[in-house]
Design an enzyme around this catalytic site. Structure first.
Site, PDB file in Angstrom:
ATOM      1  N   SER A  46       3.637   3.340  -1.845  1.00 28.60           N
ATOM      2  CA  SER A  46       2.856   2.996  -0.654  1.00 28.60           C
ATOM      3  C   SER A  46       1.407   3.437  -0.701  1.00 28.60           C
ATOM      4  O   SER A  46       0.663   3.171   0.248  1.00 28.60           O
ATOM      5  CB  SER A  46       3.526   3.566   0.597  1.00 28.60           C
ATOM      6  OG  SER A  46       4.648   2.791   0.956  1.00 28.60           O
TER       7      SER A  46
ATOM      8  N   LYS B 106      -1.113   0.821   0.089  1.00 27.89           N
ATOM      9  CA  LYS B 106      -1.614   0.474   1.423  1.00 27.89           C
ATOM     10  C   LYS B 106      -3.040   0.952   1.663  1.00 27.89           C
ATOM     11  O   LYS B 106      -3.661   0.560   2.652  1.00 27.89           O
ATOM     12  CB  LYS B 106      -0.663   1.011   2.491  1.00 27.89           C
ATOM     13  CG  LYS B 106       0.708   0.346   2.482  1.00 27.89           C
ATOM     14  CD  LYS B 106       1.533   0.745   3.684  1.00 27.89           C
ATOM     15  CE  LYS B 106       2.897   0.054   3.688  1.00 27.89           C
ATOM     16  NZ  LYS B 106       3.837   0.665   2.731  1.00 27.89           N
TER      17      LYS B 106
ATOM     18  N   SER C 249       3.137   4.099   7.347  1.00 26.94           N
ATOM     19  CA  SER C 249       3.340   3.294   6.147  1.00 26.94           C
ATOM     20  C   SER C 249       4.270   2.119   6.422  1.00 26.94           C
ATOM     21  O   SER C 249       5.095   1.741   5.573  1.00 26.94           O
ATOM     22  CB  SER C 249       3.894   4.154   5.004  1.00 26.94           C
ATOM     23  OG  SER C 249       3.678   3.534   3.767  1.00 26.94           O
TER      24      SER C 249
ATOM     25  N   LYS D  12      -2.833   9.513   2.224  1.00 32.49           N
ATOM     26  CA  LYS D  12      -1.638   8.682   2.219  1.00 32.49           C
ATOM     27  C   LYS D  12      -0.581   9.268   1.293  1.00 32.49           C
ATOM     28  O   LYS D  12      -0.903   9.900   0.287  1.00 32.49           O
ATOM     29  CB  LYS D  12      -2.000   7.269   1.742  1.00 32.49           C
ATOM     30  CG  LYS D  12      -0.917   6.230   1.913  1.00 32.49           C
ATOM     31  CD  LYS D  12      -0.850   5.748   3.350  1.00 32.49           C
ATOM     32  CE  LYS D  12       0.285   4.766   3.563  1.00 32.49           C
ATOM     33  NZ  LYS D  12       1.624   5.366   3.375  1.00 32.49           N
TER      34      LYS D  12
END
Length: 381
Positions: A63, A66, A123, A225
């Site tokens: 992820s 993203k 997420s 993140k």
């Protein structure tokens, strides 16, 4: 080769990634012991890599993908092609998304701002797909734009196959590319970056929490993140700011949650403890003024043309010196941004690098009287 007709010495110094002929190097700082197959620690402002292992190795990013999804969407917001109050219809494809989700209902509509926060904080894969479909017509089209933007940012190794980060053949990135992406996002979209520091998000039905444990553990961390998948392992991008210095740490492939948290914390602590970043030339502050001939002005301010930062081991900034050299007989017209000399750096009395010295303002051609006076002065020299 520029003639060294005029030289100015100054304790101010500059660093650019496009510098030339590095001859001197500061002492090597041993890297920390990090339990992960690939990682990098980078200074946000100078772009210098302070420590790394396998920073250019292609690995699945999970992820962390993203970040690029968000970067492209932020660009749409800035261009006016997407608005935070837009209502976005949720498709069957978005509803079918697996993994982290907002549990959106097909046929419903959700504000773009809520989807963006869900994408960033939780997420949420369904939010990523819904936003991608809204701005590009389909996730496939959006992914093509992600890759185009990646090339424009110089992320030469990274390839995206989807907007969510789920495991897929050829979907891969490097730690260094991801650090550079994070730096670009922080630099270009400060008005949205603060969303990465949110510890929770509620859509009115349920409250979910950010997986970035460093937000609770280290108050100087303000993003960015986490990611996790079967192929990628546990991944993290973390950014922190202490005493005006911002660092970015990227960890790929850690064995579990604790390992990625410890790795991120250790990298950040290592960087702040052993290194220092200074702004040496501000973009709009002259390093020197010099005579310009045949112009409608008699002098012109010269400088770096952009903010120049340098990261060195602590204590080494005092060993630096700059030499500014201006081209002999600078004649108008001179365009703003035109290279008219060099800034040369010495580190501990050894050449380090050389960078362009540019005009900070435009000087046009002078009138007949101004040109005549200047010609006489030049003839008398």
């Amino acid at each position: 080769m520029l003639k060294a007709a005029k030289k100015f010495s100054s304790p101010l110094l500059a660093y650019l990634l496009c510098g030339h002929a590095v001859a001197a190097t500061p002492p090597e700082v041993p890297p920390p012991d990090i339990d992960a197959p690939a990682w990098v620690l980078m200074d946000h402002d100078s772009g210098q890599v302070l420590a790394e292992r396998n920073a250019d190795k292609l690995l699945p990013p999970a992820s962390l993908t993203k970040l690029m999804t968000a970067y492209v969407l932020f660009g749409k917001l800035k261009a006016g092609n997407l608005k935070l109050d837009d209502r976005i219809d949720i498709s069957q494809q978005a509803w079918n998304a697996k993994g982290a989700r907002l549990f959106l209902r097909p046929g419903s509509s959700v504000r773009a701002e809520d989807l963006l926060k869900g994408l960033i904080v939780l997420s949420a894969n369904d939010a990523a797909i819904a936003l991608a479909e809204r701005v590009a017509g389909s996730e496939k089209n959006f992914v093509a734009e992600m890759n185009t933007v990646a090339r424009g940012l110089g992320l030469s190794h990274t390839v995206f196959m989807n907007a969510t980060g789920h495991d897929e053949k050829a979907h891969s990135a490097t730690a260094l590319d991801l650090a550079r992406l994070a730096a670009a996002l922080i630099r270009e979209f400060p008005e949205y970056y603060h969303w990465f520091s949110l510890k929770e998000f509620s859509d009115g039905r349920i409250t979910q929490y950010n997986h970035n444990a460093l937000l609770w553990r280290d108050l100087t961390v303000d993003g960015v993140k986490t990611g996790q998948s079967r192929s990628a392992g546990f991944c993290l991008i973390a950014s922190a700011r202490r005493d005006g210095m911002r660092l970015i740490a990227v960890v790929l492939g850690a064995r579990d949650e604790n390992a990625r948290v410890e790795a991120g914390q250790r990298l950040l602590d290592h960087g702040f403890r052993h290194f220092e970043t200074r702004l040496l030339y501000a973009a709009d502050i002259p390093a020197v003024r010099t005579r310009v001939w045949m112009g409608n002005q008699s002098t012109i301010p010269l400088g770096a043309g952009r903010n120049l930062y340098l990261t060195l081991p602590r204590g080494w900034h005092e060993k630096l010196h700059a030499r500014v050299t201006v081209r002999e007989s600078l004649n108008a017209p001179v365009q703003q941004g035109q290279a008219v000399g060099t800034i040369a750096l010495d580190l501990d009395r050894q050449p380090l690098a050389e960078y362009p010295l540019v005009a900070l303002k435009q000087v046009g051609e002078g009138n007949l009287f101004q040109r005549t006076i200047d010609k006489i002065q030049l003839w008398l020299q």
